[in-house]
Design a protein around this motif. Sequence first.
Motif, mmCIF file in Angstrom:
data_model
loop_
_atom_site.group_PDB
_atom_site.id
_atom_site.type_symbol
_atom_site.label_atom_id
_atom_site.label_comp_id
_atom_site.label_asym_id
_atom_site.label_seq_id
_atom_site.Cartn_x
_atom_site.Cartn_y
_atom_site.Cartn_z
ATOM 1 N N ARG A 107 0.925 -1.416 -0.086
ATOM 2 C CA ARG A 107 -0.357 -0.039 -0.257
ATOM 3 C C ARG A 107 1.262 1.324 0.383
ATOM 4 N NH1 ARG A 107 -4.548 -1.525 4.776
ATOM 5 N NH2 ARG A 107 -4.533 -3.284 4.398
ATOM 6 N N HIS A 118 -4.607 8.272 3.939
ATOM 7 C CA HIS A 118 -5.015 7.873 2.420
ATOM 8 C C HIS A 118 -4.265 6.211 2.321
ATOM 9 C CE1 HIS A 118 -5.803 8.156 -1.655
ATOM 10 N NE2 HIS A 118 -7.064 8.342 -1.672
ATOM 11 N N GLN A 119 -4.802 5.601 1.649
ATOM 12 C CA GLN A 119 -4.185 3.952 1.534
ATOM 13 C C GLN A 119 -4.728 4.059 0.059
ATOM 14 O OE1 GLN A 119 -3.395 1.141 4.925
ATOM 15 N NE2 GLN A 119 -5.362 2.465 6.121
ATOM 16 N N GLN A 120 -3.852 4.085 -0.799
ATOM 17 C CA GLN A 120 -4.478 2.577 -2.153
ATOM 18 C C GLN A 120 -2.924 1.724 -2.544
ATOM 19 O OE1 GLN A 120 -6.647 3.233 -4.106
ATOM 20 N NE2 GLN A 120 -7.347 4.598 -1.991
ATOM 21 N N GLU A 161 -12.318 -3.512 -9.829
ATOM 22 C CA GLU A 161 -12.808 -1.331 -10.190
ATOM 23 C C GLU A 161 -14.011 -1.334 -10.710
ATOM 24 O OE1 GLU A 161 -9.524 0.949 -9.838
ATOM 25 O OE2 GLU A 161 -9.123 -0.283 -12.107
ATOM 26 N N ARG A 303 -12.000 -0.338 -5.103
ATOM 27 C CA ARG A 303 -11.149 -1.640 -5.931
ATOM 28 C C ARG A 303 -10.950 -2.745 -5.231
ATOM 29 N NH1 ARG A 303 -4.821 -0.469 -7.603
ATOM 30 N NH2 ARG A 303 -4.872 -2.892 -9.358
ATOM 31 N N PHE A 314 -9.729 -1.287 -0.630
ATOM 32 C CA PHE A 314 -9.857 -0.337 -1.330
ATOM 33 C C PHE A 314 -10.914 0.901 -1.774
ATOM 34 C CE2 PHE A 314 -5.934 -3.046 -1.595
ATOM 35 C CZ PHE A 314 -4.809 -2.713 -0.710
ATOM 36 N N THR A 315 -11.267 1.633 -0.846
ATOM 37 C CA THR A 315 -12.392 2.934 -1.295
ATOM 38 C C THR A 315 -11.637 4.351 -1.358
ATOM 39 O OG1 THR A 315 -12.196 4.166 1.206
ATOM 40 C CG2 THR A 315 -13.879 2.423 0.604
ATOM 41 N N ALA A 316 -12.071 4.985 -2.262
ATOM 42 C CA ALA A 316 -11.457 6.327 -3.321
ATOM 43 C C ALA A 316 -10.934 7.376 -2.457
ATOM 44 C CB ALA A 316 -12.645 6.880 -4.009
ATOM 45 N N GLY A 318 -9.065 6.065 0.438
ATOM 46 C CA GLY A 318 -8.531 5.739 1.307
ATOM 47 C C GLY A 318 -8.415 4.917 2.339
ATOM 48 N N THR A 320 -9.232 0.648 3.867
ATOM 49 C CA THR A 320 -9.331 -0.389 3.203
ATOM 50 C C THR A 320 -10.156 -1.621 4.619
ATOM 51 O OG1 THR A 320 -6.811 -0.650 4.733
ATOM 52 C CG2 THR A 320 -7.381 0.700 2.579
#
Length: 422
Positions: A107, A118-120, A161, A303, A314-316, A318, A320
């Motif tokens: 991440r 914010h995590q992606q 997605e 996603r 994962f949400t936009a 950020g 999880t």
Amino acid sequence: MAKLPYLQTNTPAAMLQQGTSSTYQDRYLFSVSIGRSPAIYWLGQYVEGRFDINHATGPHPLDLGDLLYAPNLLTDPQGRVLLWGWLSELPNPGGLHDYAGCISLARQLQLSPEGYLHQQPVPELRQLRMEPSWTAATVTIAPGESRHIAAEVPASYFDLEVSLKPQPGSTSCTAGIVLPAWSAADTVNSRNGAAAAAASGSMTENQGAILVYDFASCQLSVIIGPGVGQEFSAAAAAPAGSSQATTASDSNNSSSDNGSQDVAAMLLARYTAAGSGSDGGASGVRQLGGQLRLSPFQPLKLRVLMDFSLLEMFTADGQTLSTRCYRGRWPTATNSSRSNILTSSIDSSISSNVAAGAAADSGYVTSGQDSSQAAAAAAEPAGSATAKGAPGGVWLLAFGSQVTAEDVGMHAMSSAWVDQAT
């Protein structure tokens, strides 16, 4: 511990550099886990060689799931702060295998202009995408119905997605994504599979998951356990022309008003009851999730990545959610993604979802199909069946009012486990 860079936004660079607001001051992340407990974190300042936890915000859950612990941070040569966590097995095997588990996906951590973590997933994970794939600009799901999408994409290792939007002006709307359980070959079309697994104490087999998002409360929930969503896969696997019947356990619920209910609670109660043994033993069904940092009825961009038992969302904005979902192996069966299957009521709340989910809409594009193949597929008679393995893809659900899925893309994802499991 690591100093977090700010998420690239339209915020003026001068404001970020000058730190004219406390929002844009340097922030450090300090994260710990105690034993096998899920990781928590604080955001604050690093002063005179120490993290000032007394004036930091937190503790906050690092993940909305139930397993991510022992986080590890590093700053790569590009200056990105990356995190990996450990996802243990359920249940813990104990003894010589007490360490069993696996590492989460990598991440990238940043700070939003509002000061949130914010995590992606790292962009490099897109390189793991492979064929088959499936895309659609728009998929419309009426309330009480479902859509089975991306049937060609393996259900056990994928990258999905989607942006889910409620009907404008709606006051009650819930969306769902089903990753159905499938049962052993002798119970593939039976509701007894989950109960048998529960009665035998096999709580980590034949699991499925349903992601549920309530647009009014901004609550994201995931229901996971034996038999969850099994009626969807059983319906898709039914021979052409057959009827997949199910029974209602709560005749007081009606599909016309299910949007006003707590759908996640209803599903949890339903699958818990269906999976319990005759002695009333534990069903193995659990609910995870939490509140998202979205406004009511704001679209949810999501996603979802699955690598056999590893499930990470994962949400936009950020946030999880990571966990394990042991779906097991699918027996060879005749499968139809287009069969017109009618079902009786299931709690009178998701029955029509199962029926409608077997129908496919035209206009979708599957990688590898030319226009003539797509047209032929769209014209395929309802009820036709082909010999396939597990029904791939996922089911999209709507409760209360119409949900529109936009910019939908689902790809098979390269997995270290594919060669051994297929």
